[in-house]
Motif scaffolding. Structure first.
Motif, PDB file in Angstrom:
ATOM      1  N   GLY A   1       0.864  -1.176  -0.019  1.00 12.28           N
ATOM      2  CA  GLY A   1       0.050   0.045  -0.074  1.00 12.28           C
ATOM      3  C   GLY A   1       0.819   1.299   0.062  1.00 12.28           C
TER       4      GLY A   1
ATOM      5  N   GLY B   1      -6.681  -5.176   3.356  1.00 14.16           N
ATOM      6  CA  GLY B   1      -5.931  -3.856   4.150  1.00 14.16           C
ATOM      7  C   GLY B   1      -6.542  -3.470   5.372  1.00 14.16           C
TER       8      GLY B   1
ATOM      9  N   GLY C   1      -3.421  -5.896   1.996  1.00  6.62           N
ATOM     10  CA  GLY C   1      -4.036  -4.661   1.320  1.00  6.62           C
ATOM     11  C   GLY C   1      -3.942  -4.810  -0.146  1.00  6.62           C
TER      12      GLY C   1
ATOM     13  N   ASP D   1       0.107   1.154   9.598  1.00  3.44           N
ATOM     14  CA  ASP D   1      -0.046  -0.437   9.691  1.00  3.44           C
ATOM     15  C   ASP D   1      -0.424  -0.785  10.953  1.00  3.44           C
TER      16      ASP D   1
END
Length: 245
Positions: free
Chosen positions: A11, A146, A69, A21
């Motif tokens: 990502g 994600g 993701g 994250d």
């Protein structure tokens, strides 16, 4: 030997700092509890070449690979295509996934939503029962979205697939400087080479300044190493603050 895992976070939003994250810390904790040894985490952009190269490398290096993701319907969701490139497979529309998507969106379905049913040929659907959208796996690569809430729900459904013998843990807390114990730690590791031994300094803790962690999948081996460490610490006049943990 522990099964090993690698995690690939995909990502541009992670690399640019726009999104934090949350997925790799969650997966690390869960996999450790399952007895799986995470060896590497990689964060890469939404680009086919990066995805294909990283997945190919990770797949040959670790027992399990988890990607997060890039699996939605938009232009930057390239994970499925990147994984198909990694294994030299074509993309196809999976009928079971297509049916699930049509049922989920019902009258609100648009063609873009159906793109989420396009996966590499030969991919497996894991944990499908009771899930409106199962986990897609290609060889040893497990593909997750994600969005943390969705990833966690999906992983919960299939995590027992990865369960191994657990890691056993002992912790020792000291009021000392790492230099005082460096030689002792080297000696313990020389006597117990399979021990996972960590030393972590703290500078603002009024109670202790070092936390030592001892880990092994062999509980008896761990106990012998723990006893040896305490014995050697006593020889340099360091008394653990809470050696029984």
């Amino acid at each position: 030997m522990s099964k090993t895992a690698g995690i690939i976070v995909i990502g541009n939003e992670i690399l640019s700092g726009k999104t934090k994250d949350e997925n790799s810390p969650y997966l690390i904790r869960e996999l450790r509890d399952l007895g799986v040894n995470v060896r590497k985490i990689s964060i890469i952009p939404d680009e086919l070449r990066f995805i294909a190269d990283e997945v190919r490398t990770f797949s040959t290096s670790y027992d399990y690979v988890f990607t997060t993701g890039g699996v939605g319907p938009t232009h930057d969701d390239l994970t499925m295509e990147g994984i198909s490139h990694a294994f030299g497979r074509r993309m196809h529309r999976h009928p079971e996934l297509e049916a699930s998507i049509r049922h989920f969106y019902s009258r609100e379905l648009i063609d873009g939503n159906l793109r989420m049913a396009d996966i590499p040929e030969g991919a497996r659907l894991v944990g499908g029962k009771g899930m409106w959208f199962p986990v897609v796996a290609v060889e040893n690569v497990y593909i997750f979205p994600g969005v943390p809430e969705i990833l966690q729900k999906k992983f919960e459904r299939i995590k027992e697939t990865f369960r191994e013998a657990p890691f056993y843990l002992r912790e020792v807390y000291l009021k000392a400087d790492e230099g005082q114990i460096a030689a002792t730690l080297h000696r313990v590791l020389a006597d117990f080479p399979d021990l996972l031994l960590g030393s972590y300094p703290y500078f603002d803790n009024p109670v202790y300044s070092i936390k030592l962690t001892l880990e092994s999948k062999d509980s008896a081996y761990l106990e012998r190493a723990h006893a040896a460490l305490l014995s050697q610490l006593a020889m340099i006049d360091l008394r653990p603050l809470n050696a029984g943990l």
